[in-house]
Enzyme design. Structure first.
Site, mmCIF file in Angstrom:
data_model
loop_
_atom_site.group_PDB
_atom_site.id
_atom_site.type_symbol
_atom_site.label_atom_id
_atom_site.label_comp_id
_atom_site.label_asym_id
_atom_site.label_seq_id
_atom_site.Cartn_x
_atom_site.Cartn_y
_atom_site.Cartn_z
ATOM 1 N N HIS A 161 -3.078 7.316 3.060
ATOM 2 C CA HIS A 161 -3.492 6.048 2.456
ATOM 3 C C HIS A 161 -4.933 5.760 2.863
ATOM 4 O O HIS A 161 -5.297 5.867 4.031
ATOM 5 C CB HIS A 161 -2.551 4.936 2.936
ATOM 6 C CG HIS A 161 -3.014 3.570 2.571
ATOM 7 N ND1 HIS A 161 -3.498 3.254 1.319
ATOM 8 C CD2 HIS A 161 -3.104 2.423 3.301
ATOM 9 C CE1 HIS A 161 -3.841 1.985 1.293
ATOM 10 N NE2 HIS A 161 -3.625 1.456 2.476
ATOM 11 N N CYS A 173 0.811 -1.225 0.000
ATOM 12 C CA CYS A 173 0.000 0.000 0.000
ATOM 13 C C CYS A 173 0.841 1.270 0.000
ATOM 14 O O CYS A 173 0.318 2.357 -0.246
ATOM 15 C CB CYS A 173 -0.953 0.010 1.186
ATOM 16 S SG CYS A 173 -2.045 -1.401 1.229
ATOM 17 N N ASN A 219 -9.940 0.279 -0.021
ATOM 18 C CA ASN A 219 -8.472 0.299 -0.002
ATOM 19 C C ASN A 219 -7.959 -0.258 -1.337
ATOM 20 O O ASN A 219 -8.122 -1.447 -1.614
ATOM 21 C CB ASN A 219 -7.992 -0.554 1.171
ATOM 22 C CG ASN A 219 -6.476 -0.599 1.311
ATOM 23 O OD1 ASN A 219 -5.758 -0.199 0.405
ATOM 24 N ND2 ASN A 219 -6.010 -1.104 2.433
HETATM 25 O O1 UT7 Z 1 -3.645 -1.002 3.710
HETATM 26 C C1 UT7 Z 1 -2.854 -1.226 4.837
HETATM 27 C C2 UT7 Z 1 -3.273 -2.396 5.535
HETATM 28 N N1 UT7 Z 1 -4.635 -2.491 5.995
HETATM 29 C C3 UT7 Z 1 -5.148 -1.744 6.950
HETATM 30 O O2 UT7 Z 1 -4.667 -0.706 7.286
HETATM 31 C C4 UT7 Z 1 -6.352 -2.265 7.684
HETATM 32 C C5 UT7 Z 1 -6.079 -2.270 9.151
HETATM 33 N N2 UT7 Z 1 -7.119 -2.831 9.971
HETATM 34 C C6 UT7 Z 1 -8.398 -2.393 10.020
HETATM 35 O O3 UT7 Z 1 -8.789 -1.515 9.266
HETATM 36 C C7 UT7 Z 1 -9.326 -2.988 11.039
HETATM 37 O O4 UT7 Z 1 -8.576 -3.742 11.968
HETATM 38 C C8 UT7 Z 1 -10.439 -3.881 10.441
HETATM 39 C C9 UT7 Z 1 -11.433 -2.999 9.673
HETATM 40 C C10 UT7 Z 1 -9.845 -4.897 9.512
HETATM 41 C C11 UT7 Z 1 -11.198 -4.577 11.544
HETATM 42 O O5 UT7 Z 1 -11.730 -3.643 12.439
HETATM 43 P P1 UT7 Z 1 -11.596 -3.872 13.997
HETATM 44 O O6 UT7 Z 1 -12.295 -2.790 14.686
HETATM 45 O O7 UT7 Z 1 -10.121 -4.032 14.281
HETATM 46 O O8 UT7 Z 1 -12.419 -5.189 14.212
HETATM 47 P P2 UT7 Z 1 -11.909 -6.573 14.793
HETATM 48 O O9 UT7 Z 1 -11.000 -7.243 13.811
HETATM 49 O O10 UT7 Z 1 -11.410 -6.349 16.177
HETATM 50 O O11 UT7 Z 1 -13.263 -7.361 14.855
HETATM 51 C C12 UT7 Z 1 -14.310 -6.975 15.703
HETATM 52 C C13 UT7 Z 1 -15.453 -7.927 15.474
HETATM 53 C C14 UT7 Z 1 -15.053 -9.390 15.491
HETATM 54 O O12 UT7 Z 1 -16.082 -10.122 16.114
HETATM 55 P P3 UT7 Z 1 -15.918 -10.670 17.611
HETATM 56 O O13 UT7 Z 1 -14.697 -11.560 17.557
HETATM 57 O O14 UT7 Z 1 -15.701 -9.449 18.452
HETATM 58 O O15 UT7 Z 1 -17.190 -11.380 17.840
HETATM 59 C C15 UT7 Z 1 -14.994 -9.764 14.038
HETATM 60 O O16 UT7 Z 1 -15.263 -11.104 13.816
HETATM 61 O O17 UT7 Z 1 -16.017 -7.671 14.180
HETATM 62 C C16 UT7 Z 1 -16.104 -8.900 13.472
HETATM 63 N N3 UT7 Z 1 -15.963 -8.625 12.067
HETATM 64 C C17 UT7 Z 1 -16.990 -8.326 11.280
HETATM 65 N N4 UT7 Z 1 -18.317 -8.222 11.544
HETATM 66 C C18 UT7 Z 1 -19.111 -7.888 10.511
HETATM 67 C C19 UT7 Z 1 -14.819 -8.606 11.330
HETATM 68 N N5 UT7 Z 1 -15.124 -8.293 10.053
HETATM 69 C C20 UT7 Z 1 -16.457 -8.132 10.009
HETATM 70 C C21 UT7 Z 1 -17.349 -7.785 8.976
HETATM 71 N N6 UT7 Z 1 -18.664 -7.683 9.270
HETATM 72 N N7 UT7 Z 1 -16.952 -7.571 7.715
#
Ligand code: UT7
Length: 334
Positions: free
Chosen positions: A261, A122, A291
């Protein structure tokens, strides 16, 4: 061997043309609700993304790269034959070799150009712009076409809700050349290979060449530890943005437009806060494209300029972060 006439070494390099290309097909959050266990509300509130563009089967990274590059050349008022250097930043090249840059060269007819791809995930377009700037500052090359392009949709696990909602396809391009005023004022790049496993696409290279087993293990899809990447992205982008301002002896108040980004609105809000940049100065188009990895910063710059958000003489900071890990910034006076 081609002998290139050396030009007097210029002191300033700037952007003299921009281009962008995205596929026509729109994939909305509501479409994704039909594909995985997710909701429009979750995606909007956790990422800021509303829709993204997806390439039709058969559309390649070089197709998008070519279209964006052609527009950047038109804006710059140059013919393809006047381009000395083409760098394509991508994580999704048409094939392992030849480089996507050579495929773009062929389509453009940029016969005099030296061409190679750059792999910085990225951070790709920021790394490629800084790389091209270094070549141009020597005077050996005069006009560089830099493109960030991705067809990520072919490498996304469409059954994995934690990644498939985040990414999209697209390309952004710019022509860099010596300029008399403004241009690139400061740059910063960094890497940390110790965290390489946090974001990767393990299959298809020499470690896991394509095989029935690699396909069965889903090794040809992007994998990410989202939470850890989130924290590192904020820290590295804040430090990098501060560094270019420090090197140019400028304060956040001197910046008219901040173009981070386009990964996640919550990452962007944190970076803006810790870098001392108010959100009114932050440009975002991630709601429309998600992204787009190496294409992200250039696509956002293209639209910010087109919409008149970036105006003549404005100070613009581009900051990027990606797999590797990699990060980098550019401070440009428009
Ligand atoms: O381009 C450079 C690299 N990429 C990035 O910069 C992305 C970096 N990371 C992020 O943007 C975020 O970490 C994410 C958007 C990927 C995830 O957000 P988060 O607030 O960190 O969520 P999480 O991974 O802690 O997940 C929270 C909950 C989980 O459920 P439980 O375990 O709490 O029950 C996930 O399973 O949200 C759940 N979850 C979803 N729920 C609905 C994860 N993806 C989804 C989804 N829809 N698409």
């Amino acid at each position: 061997m081609t002998t290139r006439p050396a030009h007097p070494a210029p002191s300033r390099i700037g952007i003299i043309g921009l281009g962008m290309c995205v596929p026509a097909k729109v994939l909305t959050n509501h479409d994704l609700e039909q594909m995985v266990d997710t909701s429009d509300d979750w995606i909007r509130s956790r990422t800021g993304i509303v829709e993204r563009r997806i390439a039709e089967p058969g559309t390649t990274t070089s197709d998008l790269a070519y279209e964006s590059g052609k527009e950047a050349l038109q804006q710059a008022g140059l013919t393809a034959k006047e381009i000395d250097l083409i760098i394509v930043a991508t994580t999704t090249p048409d094939m392992l070799f030849p480089s996507t840059a050579c495929l773009v060269q062929q389509r453009l007819g940029a016969k005099s150009a030296v061409c190679f791809d750059l792999s910085a995930a990225c951070s790709g377009s920021v790394f490629a712009m800084i790389t091209a700037q270094q070549y141009l500052l020597t005077g050996r090359y005069r006009h560089a076409l830099v493109i960030g392009a991705e067809v990520l949709s072919g490498f996304i696990d469409w059954t994995d809700r934690s990644t498939c909602v985040l990414f999209g396809d697209g390309a952004g391009a710019c022509v860099l050349a010596p300029v008399k005023r403004g241009g690139i004022l400061a740059t910063d790049m960094g890497s940390d290979g110790t965290a390489a496993e946090l974001l990767q696409m393990p299959g298809g290279g020499s470690k896991y060449p394509p095989s029935h087993s690699s396909v069965d293990q889903r090794l040809h899809f992007l994998r990410m530890s989202g939470g850890e990447i989130f924290k590192l992205a904020v820290r590295r982008m804040v430090d990098s943005a501060k560094r270019v301002l420090h090197d140019a002896r400028m304060q956040p108040a001197h910046v008219e437009c901040f173009i981070p980004h386009q990964a996640n609105i919550r990452i962007i809000e944190s970076v803006a806060k810790w870098a001392g940049l108010p959100m009114e100065k932050v440009y975002m188009n991630l709601q429309r494209y998600g992204n787009t990895s190496a294409a992200s910063n250039l696509m956002a710059l293209y639209e910010a300029v087109k919409e008149g958000v970036v105006k003549r003489d404005d100070h613009v900071v581009l900051v990027a972060f990606g797999a590797g890990l990699t990060w980098g910034s550019l401070l440009i006076q428009w």
